[in-house]
Design a protein around this motif. Structure first.
Motif, PDB file in Angstrom:
ATOM      1  N   GLY A 150       0.786  -1.232   0.000  1.00 55.22           N
ATOM      2  CA  GLY A 150       0.000   0.000   0.000  1.00 55.22           C
ATOM      3  C   GLY A 150       0.813   1.274   0.000  1.00 55.22           C
ATOM      4  O   GLY A 150       0.253   2.356   0.213  1.00 55.22           O
ATOM      5  N   TRP A 151       2.116   1.166  -0.215  1.00 56.13           N
ATOM      6  CA  TRP A 151       2.941   2.369  -0.273  1.00 56.13           C
ATOM      7  C   TRP A 151       3.911   2.243  -1.441  1.00 56.13           C
ATOM      8  O   TRP A 151       5.113   2.068  -1.259  1.00 56.13           O
ATOM      9  CB  TRP A 151       3.681   2.571   1.045  1.00 56.13           C
ATOM     10  CG  TRP A 151       4.104   3.992   1.282  1.00 56.13           C
ATOM     11  CD1 TRP A 151       3.572   5.104   0.727  1.00 56.13           C
ATOM     12  CD2 TRP A 151       5.161   4.441   2.139  1.00 56.13           C
ATOM     13  NE1 TRP A 151       4.219   6.232   1.175  1.00 56.13           N
ATOM     14  CE2 TRP A 151       5.197   5.847   2.057  1.00 56.13           C
ATOM     15  CE3 TRP A 151       6.066   3.801   2.965  1.00 56.13           C
ATOM     16  CZ2 TRP A 151       6.110   6.617   2.771  1.00 56.13           C
ATOM     17  CZ3 TRP A 151       6.964   4.566   3.684  1.00 56.13           C
ATOM     18  CH2 TRP A 151       6.992   5.958   3.576  1.00 56.13           C
ATOM     19  N   PRO A 152       3.392   2.309  -2.679  1.00 57.75           N
ATOM     20  CA  PRO A 152       4.213   2.032  -3.860  1.00 57.75           C
ATOM     21  C   PRO A 152       5.230   3.115  -4.193  1.00 57.75           C
ATOM     22  O   PRO A 152       6.096   2.905  -5.035  1.00 57.75           O
ATOM     23  CB  PRO A 152       3.175   1.902  -4.979  1.00 57.75           C
ATOM     24  CG  PRO A 152       2.018   2.747  -4.519  1.00 57.75           C
ATOM     25  CD  PRO A 152       1.984   2.589  -3.025  1.00 57.75           C
ATOM     26  N   GLY A 153       5.157   4.260  -3.558  1.00 57.35           N
ATOM     27  CA  GLY A 153       6.076   5.346  -3.902  1.00 57.35           C
ATOM     28  C   GLY A 153       7.455   5.216  -3.308  1.00 57.35           C
ATOM     29  O   GLY A 153       8.333   6.034  -3.589  1.00 57.35           O
ATOM     30  N   TYR A 154       7.685   4.198  -2.479  1.00 58.93           N
ATOM     31  CA  TYR A 154       8.984   4.047  -1.814  1.00 58.93           C
ATOM     32  C   TYR A 154       9.482   2.621  -2.021  1.00 58.93           C
ATOM     33  O   TYR A 154       8.773   1.654  -1.757  1.00 58.93           O
ATOM     34  CB  TYR A 154       8.835   4.338  -0.320  1.00 58.93           C
ATOM     35  CG  TYR A 154      10.136   4.198   0.455  1.00 58.93           C
ATOM     36  CD1 TYR A 154      11.105   5.192   0.421  1.00 58.93           C
ATOM     37  CD2 TYR A 154      10.380   3.067   1.218  1.00 58.93           C
ATOM     38  CE1 TYR A 154      12.289   5.074   1.135  1.00 58.93           C
ATOM     39  CE2 TYR A 154      11.562   2.930   1.945  1.00 58.93           C
ATOM     40  CZ  TYR A 154      12.512   3.928   1.892  1.00 58.93           C
ATOM     41  OH  TYR A 154      13.688   3.798   2.600  1.00 58.93           O
ATOM     42  N   GLY A 155      10.708   2.510  -2.512  1.00 56.95           N
ATOM     43  CA  GLY A 155      11.292   1.193  -2.717  1.00 56.95           C
ATOM     44  C   GLY A 155      10.925   0.595  -4.056  1.00 56.95           C
ATOM     45  O   GLY A 155      10.089   1.114  -4.805  1.00 56.95           O
ATOM     46  N   PRO A 156      11.535  -0.547  -4.393  1.00 55.22           N
ATOM     47  CA  PRO A 156      11.295  -1.181  -5.694  1.00 55.22           C
ATOM     48  C   PRO A 156       9.852  -1.657  -5.840  1.00 55.22           C
ATOM     49  O   PRO A 156       9.222  -2.064  -4.857  1.00 55.22           O
ATOM     50  CB  PRO A 156      12.269  -2.370  -5.686  1.00 55.22           C
ATOM     51  CG  PRO A 156      13.288  -2.048  -4.636  1.00 55.22           C
ATOM     52  CD  PRO A 156      12.568  -1.246  -3.605  1.00 55.22           C
ATOM     53  N   PRO A 157       9.316  -1.631  -7.060  1.00 49.90           N
ATOM     54  CA  PRO A 157       7.961  -2.153  -7.297  1.00 49.90           C
ATOM     55  C   PRO A 157       7.868  -3.623  -6.900  1.00 49.90           C
ATOM     56  O   PRO A 157       8.819  -4.390  -7.076  1.00 49.90           O
ATOM     57  CB  PRO A 157       7.766  -1.970  -8.803  1.00 49.90           C
ATOM     58  CG  PRO A 157       8.738  -0.907  -9.190  1.00 49.90           C
ATOM     59  CD  PRO A 157       9.911  -1.065  -8.275  1.00 49.90           C
ATOM     60  N   VAL A 158       6.733  -4.025  -6.377  1.00 50.17           N
ATOM     61  CA  VAL A 158       6.602  -5.338  -5.744  1.00 50.17           C
ATOM     62  C   VAL A 158       6.895  -6.482  -6.705  1.00 50.17           C
ATOM     63  O   VAL A 158       7.818  -7.280  -6.494  1.00 50.17           O
ATOM     64  CB  VAL A 158       5.195  -5.497  -5.129  1.00 50.17           C
ATOM     65  CG1 VAL A 158       4.988  -6.918  -4.620  1.00 50.17           C
ATOM     66  CG2 VAL A 158       5.000  -4.496  -4.000  1.00 50.17           C
ATOM     67  N   ARG A 159       6.127  -6.608  -7.772  1.00 47.88           N
ATOM     68  CA  ARG A 159       6.283  -7.775  -8.642  1.00 47.88           C
ATOM     69  C   ARG A 159       7.640  -7.769  -9.353  1.00 47.88           C
ATOM     70  O   ARG A 159       8.302  -8.814  -9.455  1.00 47.88           O
ATOM     71  CB  ARG A 159       5.146  -7.826  -9.667  1.00 47.88           C
ATOM     72  CG  ARG A 159       5.203  -9.063 -10.566  1.00 47.88           C
ATOM     73  CD  ARG A 159       3.918  -9.268 -11.335  1.00 47.88           C
ATOM     74  NE  ARG A 159       4.076 -10.270 -12.380  1.00 47.88           N
ATOM     75  CZ  ARG A 159       4.114 -11.578 -12.182  1.00 47.88           C
ATOM     76  NH1 ARG A 159       4.001 -12.058 -10.957  1.00 47.88           N
ATOM     77  NH2 ARG A 159       4.265 -12.415 -13.185  1.00 47.88           N
ATOM     78  N   GLU A 160       8.059  -6.603  -9.817  1.00 49.18           N
ATOM     79  CA  GLU A 160       9.350  -6.534 -10.505  1.00 49.18           C
ATOM     80  C   GLU A 160      10.496  -6.923  -9.570  1.00 49.18           C
ATOM     81  O   GLU A 160      11.418  -7.646  -9.951  1.00 49.18           O
ATOM     82  CB  GLU A 160       9.576  -5.125 -11.057  1.00 49.18           C
ATOM     83  CG  GLU A 160       8.678  -4.760 -12.214  1.00 49.18           C
ATOM     84  CD  GLU A 160       7.339  -4.171 -11.788  1.00 49.18           C
ATOM     85  OE1 GLU A 160       6.907  -4.436 -10.633  1.00 49.18           O
ATOM     86  OE2 GLU A 160       6.727  -3.449 -12.598  1.00 49.18           O
ATOM     87  N   SER A 161      10.423  -6.477  -8.334  1.00 47.79           N
ATOM     88  CA  SER A 161      11.460  -6.808  -7.368  1.00 47.79           C
ATOM     89  C   SER A 161      11.461  -8.300  -7.055  1.00 47.79           C
ATOM     90  O   SER A 161      12.521  -8.940  -6.993  1.00 47.79           O
ATOM     91  CB  SER A 161      11.247  -6.005  -6.081  1.00 47.79           C
ATOM     92  OG  SER A 161      12.122  -6.438  -5.080  1.00 47.79           O
ATOM     93  N   PHE A 162      10.271  -8.857  -6.858  1.00 54.16           N
ATOM     94  CA  PHE A 162      10.192 -10.291  -6.568  1.00 54.16           C
ATOM     95  C   PHE A 162      10.769 -11.121  -7.713  1.00 54.16           C
ATOM     96  O   PHE A 162      11.561 -12.046  -7.495  1.00 54.16           O
ATOM     97  CB  PHE A 162       8.737 -10.691  -6.305  1.00 54.16           C
ATOM     98  CG  PHE A 162       8.551 -12.171  -6.077  1.00 54.16           C
ATOM     99  CD1 PHE A 162       8.817 -12.720  -4.839  1.00 54.16           C
ATOM    100  CD2 PHE A 162       8.136 -12.996  -7.115  1.00 54.16           C
ATOM    101  CE1 PHE A 162       8.659 -14.088  -4.626  1.00 54.16           C
ATOM    102  CE2 PHE A 162       7.979 -14.357  -6.917  1.00 54.16           C
ATOM    103  CZ  PHE A 162       8.235 -14.907  -5.667  1.00 54.16           C
ATOM    104  N   LEU A 163      10.392 -10.808  -8.936  1.00 54.99           N
ATOM    105  CA  LEU A 163      10.851 -11.590 -10.085  1.00 54.99           C
ATOM    106  C   LEU A 163      12.351 -11.426 -10.311  1.00 54.99           C
ATOM    107  O   LEU A 163      13.008 -12.330 -10.851  1.00 54.99           O
ATOM    108  CB  LEU A 163      10.083 -11.177 -11.341  1.00 54.99           C
ATOM    109  CG  LEU A 163       8.591 -11.526 -11.344  1.00 54.99           C
ATOM    110  CD1 LEU A 163       7.919 -10.961 -12.594  1.00 54.99           C
ATOM    111  CD2 LEU A 163       8.382 -13.034 -11.253  1.00 54.99           C
TER     112      LEU A 163
END
Length: 406
Positions: A150-163
């Motif tokens: 719920g806070w996409p403006g900080y840190g790497p994007p979730v799915r891209e980072s996971f993959l």
């Protein structure tokens, strides 16, 4: 030339199988099976040797920032973040953030070391100072992370980072940090994104329901438990038993911005909840954390492991109580890479044998020796309860005054 070989004799060494009374050998910063003839020997009768603790979750650079004192309990961490924004304008917060970030990161490392945590998972962007050879603690490296769904403006994007994270390395994200429907929906959302796997490490998990925990165990994912932070912000924390019994639970402090002072305080908080025994809390900060974070050279004192240790007095009875229930000032010595970094004065010869220059300090009212590389006056000034010893205090401690009062 400093000794690279040390034997720790007559102590009880904590192992997964129990307590060993065999001498513990150190060579070139690792636990060894033999000792060079010229090695230095330390008599540790009536002491226990634990592996250096692993803090599975911290934000190293904000440990000097004063916490938010109003508004709790919040329904979730996003509400706390919104409430905290005006707090940045307060003079005490602004003053804390005036310290250069490299110094604030080193302070977070020193805070951990003073309480026996020799390895830390820092859940924020990497900074070059973290690669410094004299950084106070070892760090989790080569891992993936996102901050929160719920806070996409900080840190790497979730799915891209996971993959982008190798399957053999941990991938970390704050998840279900709350008690409301928003927090309770996050595990299913993460699963739908395809980001719940054996290397997923979920921070906090207060909003996890029974079916969520079952799903976590099926996938082989894990949770980092920070009960002090959860209780302070949310008024509630997760029930740890199922995840602990499955070996899928590690212990973290969060930062002092929202959590406990250090990992020892976190253990005392968890112990007060009554769900887990002291030995189980030590396991979460050693063997469990090492397995979950893929740190094979940390969390144990097996041959070949990094010689990171916490030495305490043996209080008798349950050995884990000798560590899990103490204050940081009661630690006798913290060893990293086979050499002392912080210890009581009677270990001065060990510092000398290891070629480590020291400074006399006062830690929570008790005199200690601190490795000189960690004794930057600006760094010490940031840490409550830590101060450089005066000449008078050094004399009282029986140290060579000239070495500590220049």
């Amino acid at each position: 030339m400093p000794n690279a070989s040390t034997s720790l004799c007559h102590a009880g060494t904590i192992t997964p199988e129990g307590v060993s009374r065999e001498p513990l050998m150190i060579r070139h910063g690792h636990v060894a099976t033999s000792l060079a003839a010229w090695g230095y020997r330390v008599d540790l009768r009536d002491h226990l040797i634990f592996p250096g603790l692993i803090n599975a979750h911290d934000h190293l650079h904000v440990n000097a920032v004063p916490p938010l004192n109003a508004g709790a309990p919040f329904p979730n961490s996003y509400a706390w973040i919104e409430a905290f924004r005006p707090h940045f304008e307060e003079p005490e917060v602004s003053a804390a953030l005036q310290w250069p970030k490299p110094l604030r990161l080193r302070h977070g490392g020193l805070k951990n070391l003073l309480a026996g945590a020799t390895c830390v998972a820092h859940h924020d962007p990497w900074h070059p100072v973290l690669d410094a050879a004299d950084f106070p603690v070892a760090l989790l490296r080569d891992f993936g992370w996102s901050y929160a769904l719920g806070w996409p403006g900080y840190g790497p994007p979730v799915r891209e980072s996971f993959l982008a994270t190798a399957v053999e390395r941990p991938w970390m994200i704050h998840l279900a940090e709350g008690t409301d429907a928003t927090a309770q929906a996050e595990l299913a959302a993460l699963d739908q994104l395809g980001c719940l796997a054996a290397n997923s490490v979920l921070i906090h998990g207060v909003g996890l329901r029974e079916q969520d925990i079952a799903r976590i165990m099926v996938t082989g994912a894990a949770v980092v438990w920070c009960p002090a932070s959860n209780l302070a912000l949310l008024g509630k924390t997760l029930a740890p038993r199922r995840l602990f019994d499955a070996g899928r639970l590690a212990l973290g402090t969060d930062s002092r911005l929202s959590g406990s002072r250090d990992l020892l305080e976190e253990m005392r908080c968890a112990m007060a909840l009554g769900d887990l025994a002291p030995a189980q809390l030590v396991d979460m900060a050693t063997t469990h954390a090492a397995r979950i974070l893929r740190l094979p050279q940390h969390g144990s004192l097996a041959p070949g492991a990094r010689a990171d240790m916490v030495i305490v007095e043996d209080r008798g009875g349950d050995e884990a109580n000798s560590l899990a229930g103490i204050q940081r000032s009661e630690i006798r010595a913290v060893i990293r890479d086979g050499v002392p970094r912080m210890a009581d004065h009677d270990f001065v010869e060990w510092f000398q044998a290891a070629g480590v220059d020291t400074v006399s300090v006062i830690l929570d009212g008790k005199p200690k020796l601190l490795a000189q590389s960690l004794a930057d006056p600006a760094l010490i000034a940031m840490e409550p309860g830590l101060e450089l010893a005066t000449c008078c205090q050094a004399r009282t401690s029986g140290l060579t005054v000239e070495a500590h009062c220049r």
